[in-house]
Design an enzyme around this catalytic site. Structure first.
Site, PDB file in Angstrom:
ATOM      1  N   TYR A 145      -5.825  26.525  15.639  1.00  0.00           N
ATOM      2  CA  TYR A 145      -5.899  25.406  14.698  1.00  0.00           C
ATOM      3  C   TYR A 145      -6.406  24.119  15.342  1.00  0.00           C
ATOM      4  CZ  TYR A 145      -3.417  28.124  11.136  1.00  0.00           C
ATOM      5  OH  TYR A 145      -3.058  29.061  10.207  1.00  0.00           O
ATOM      6  N   LYS A 199      -1.319  38.260  21.890  1.00  0.00           N
ATOM      7  CA  LYS A 199      -2.287  39.371  21.901  1.00  0.00           C
ATOM      8  C   LYS A 199      -2.961  39.406  23.267  1.00  0.00           C
ATOM      9  CE  LYS A 199      -3.530  41.999  19.345  1.00  0.00           C
ATOM     10  NZ  LYS A 199      -3.089  43.424  19.194  1.00  0.00           N
ATOM     11  N   ASP A 231       0.994  42.188  16.385  1.00  0.00           N
ATOM     12  CA  ASP A 231       1.067  43.223  15.351  1.00  0.00           C
ATOM     13  C   ASP A 231       2.392  43.965  15.405  1.00  0.00           C
ATOM     14  OD1 ASP A 231       0.081  43.983  17.828  1.00  0.00           O
ATOM     15  OD2 ASP A 231      -1.280  45.504  17.052  1.00  0.00           O
ATOM     16  N   ASP A 255       2.149  30.548  12.233  1.00  0.00           N
ATOM     17  CA  ASP A 255       1.938  30.278  10.816  1.00  0.00           C
ATOM     18  C   ASP A 255       2.098  31.559  10.003  1.00  0.00           C
ATOM     19  OD1 ASP A 255       1.306  28.950   8.505  1.00  0.00           O
ATOM     20  OD2 ASP A 255      -0.794  28.637   8.982  1.00  0.00           O
ATOM     21  N   ASP A 259       5.835  33.067   7.720  1.00  0.00           N
ATOM     22  CA  ASP A 259       5.799  33.403   6.292  1.00  0.00           C
ATOM     23  C   ASP A 259       6.247  34.835   6.052  1.00  0.00           C
ATOM     24  OD1 ASP A 259       4.783  30.860   5.908  1.00  0.00           O
ATOM     25  OD2 ASP A 259       3.275  31.518   4.470  1.00  0.00           O
TER      26      ASP A 259
END
Length: 362
Positions: A145, A199, A231, A255, A259
């Site tokens: 971001y 990752k 993942d 982010d 959620d």
């Protein structure tokens, strides 16, 4: 000698009401905070600040002049959700959003998102209250971001750069370990644990993140640590959430995964967040402004109320923050608050009244 929590204080709180349902939610949280601090012998002093899509529509800027400077002097800044889909910049992107302005401007590098399953809250999972209780610590100023608004594209290709710095990674990882020291450990085994999510098997930037995580972990021998690829973390936050205590990760991953976690504890309306830096902090729900619900007494204020509890913790009134959380917990456990499809039965004001009643009655 009295503790900071016992000495009568006046808390100076900046307030950005936001857009859509924001003003209703902020009003709810302020009412709850006022009851919580009054019960402990303190008082609130509110300073209204202007920011969001409505501000942009009136002035051409999403944040009024001087807010960042004033915010550093507040005990905390309480922010409602912002943004309206019809308020756009000339390039077509949404105007009025404050994330980049506040996070970057105040250098609030740690985005702290507690996720806890309360009694009486229906979810798509089969977990019981107490089975899910962890915190995602999301790096807030770097990562993918950092390319917000500065990516490069033409009609054939586009690129956004992901960047991490040693300073940025180290400070957010250290924040995660310090936070773990204040908690009761993971629900499944009671172990204080920080999980690094990355990752690193694919990208050098994430390998860099993991290396620094391991260096910092060596300074906290009293806190366990482990690793998940992003993942696998998405899978395990649904399959075995009780394993997790504190998770730390890059901005974009945080982010997404917060959620996902929200879906397991009753939705976004149950999830607060703290944006914490060395000189300032602000507190908000993790959801949007839901303009279709604005002014209809339909929105769930719990995320905003719990954001207020985090503000009290940060401001040095943890007993008052705990009282707010206990009042919310009690309102759900006793059936005074119920949700249907994420919306509170009886409306926003009914939830507020139920929480305040439990604070006043002790």
């Amino acid at each position: 000698m009295q503790s900071r929590d016992e000495v009568a204080r006046t808390l100076t709180i900046g307030v950005i009401e936001g857009d859509g349902i924001g003003p209703e939610l902020v009003a709810s949280a302020v009412e709850v905070l006022d009851a919580a601090v009054a019960g402990a012998g303190h008082r609130l002093e509110l300073v209204r600040e202007d920011g969001g899509a409505g501000t942009y529509r009136r002035t051409g800027e999403a944040l009024a002049p001087g807010v960042l400077d004033r915010a550093r002097g507040y005990d905390g800044l309480l922010k409602g959700p912002v943004g309206l889909p019809e308020v756009r910049r000339p390039d077509g992107t949404e105007a009025g959003l404050l994330g980049g302005l506040l996070r970057g401007g105040l250098d609030t590098y740690a985005n702290v998102r507690p996720l806890r399953l309360l009694p009486g809250v229906a979810t798509p999972t089969r977990y019981a209250p107490g089975d899910i209780d962890y915190v995602i610590v999301r790096e807030n100023t770097e990562g993918l971001y950092l390319s917000r608004g500065v990516g490069v594209r033409n009609d054939r290709a586009a690129v956004d750069q992901l960047m991490m710095t040693r300073h940025g990674v180290e400070r957010v990882v250290r924040h995660a370990f310090e936070l773990a020291r204040t908690r009761q450990g993971a629900p499944a085994d009671g172990v204080s644990r920080v999980t690094c999510v990355d990752k690193s098997n694919v990208l050098r930037s994430f390998a860099f993140f993991r290396e620094i995580f391991e260096e910092v972990a060596a300074d906290y021998p009293d806190v366990d640590h482990d690793f998940r690829y992003a993942d696998a973390a998405a899978h395990d936050l649904v399959a075995t959430p009780g394993h997790f205590d504190v998770l730390v990760m890059e901005n974009f991953l945080g982010d997404i995964l917060s959620d996902l976690g929200a879906a397991t504890v009753g939705g976004l309306g149950m999830c607060p967040s703290a944006n914490v830096g060395a000189e300032a902090a602000y507190f908000e729900p993790i959801h949007g402004s839901a303009p279709a619900l604005a002014g209809r007494d339909l929105a769930n204020p719990v995320s905003q109320i719990l954001a207020g509890a985090l503000l009290l913790d940060h401001a040095g009134l943890p007993a008052a923050g705990s009282a707010v959380r206990a009042a919310v917990h009690g309102a759900f456990a006793e059936g005074a608050v119920r949700l249907t499809d994420g919306r509170p039965e009886g409306g926003t004001r009914a939830v507020t009244a139920a929480v305040v009643e439990r604070l006043v009655s002790g």
